[in-house]
Design a protein around this motif. Structure first.
Motif, short mmCIF file in Angstrom:
data_model
loop_
_atom_site.label_atom_id
_atom_site.label_comp_id
_atom_site.label_asym_id
_atom_site.label_seq_id
_atom_site.Cartn_x
_atom_site.Cartn_y
_atom_site.Cartn_z
N GLN A 1 -3.84 -0.71 6.80
CA GLN A 1 -3.96 -0.85 5.26
C GLN A 1 -5.28 -1.38 4.99
O GLN A 1 -5.87 -1.95 5.87
CB GLN A 1 -2.91 -1.82 4.59
N LYS B 1 -2.05 2.11 2.11
CA LYS B 1 -1.68 2.20 3.42
C LYS B 1 -1.52 3.72 4.03
O LYS B 1 -1.59 4.56 3.29
CB LYS B 1 0.11 1.76 3.44
N ARG C 1 0.24 0.55 -2.48
CA ARG C 1 1.17 -0.11 -2.29
C ARG C 1 0.96 -1.29 -3.52
O ARG C 1 -0.30 -1.86 -3.44
CB ARG C 1 1.48 -0.79 -1.07
N GLU D 1 1.39 -5.01 -5.14
CA GLU D 1 2.02 -6.51 -4.95
C GLU D 1 1.64 -7.29 -6.12
O GLU D 1 0.40 -7.52 -6.17
CB GLU D 1 1.46 -6.88 -3.65
N ARG E 1 5.96 0.58 -3.41
CA ARG E 1 5.13 1.73 -3.75
C ARG E 1 4.64 2.07 -5.00
O ARG E 1 5.36 1.80 -6.05
CB ARG E 1 5.86 3.10 -3.25
#
Length: 127
Positions: free
Chosen positions: A74, A83, A100, A102, A109
């Motif tokens: 990633q 990723k 991705r 966070e 996703r």
């Protein structure tokens, strides 16, 4: 500079590098077309600066000849992470470049991603 890969009769994958305001950018997008229409999928377009494109290229080059089903790594594209993985779905083994997210509210996703069959991996030249 542009490289188009014909994935099927109705899909192409385009890798396009351009310079804008003294910086190089890589745009990867999937086009879908028919006899009447051509369009780029809303979430099937990715834009990377040169360091990110170099990291993406490094991860793709690390994919072995057997194209093992796994995540290959990633890289960061603030505030997201992208990723690179080889996966299988409906009898097709594909390379996925997937966002991705966070954050405090959501981890998982994202909406942006590009996927194409690994048989086109040799044609996928980034740099």
């Amino acid at each position: 500079m542009s490289n188009q890969i014909k994935i099927s009769d109705t899909n192409t994958l385009t890798l396009e590098s351009k310079q804008f305001k003294d910086q190089w950018w890589l745009n990867i997008y999937k086009s879908v077309f028919s006899k009447r229409y051509t369009w780029v999928g809303k979430w099937s377009s990715l834009l990377f600066d040169l360091p990110q494109a170099q990291k993406l290229n490094e991860l793709i080059q690390s994919i072995n000849d057997e194209k093992d089903l796994k995540e290959y790594g990633q890289f960061d594209k603030w505030p997201k992470v992208f990723k690179v993985a080889v996966s299988s779905f409906k009898w097709t083994t594909s390379l996925q470049i997937r966002e991705r997210v966070e954050s405090e509210k959501y981890t998982g996703r994202g909406k942006q991603w590009v996927s194409f069959p690994v048989k086109f991996l040799e044609e996928f030249q980034i740099l």
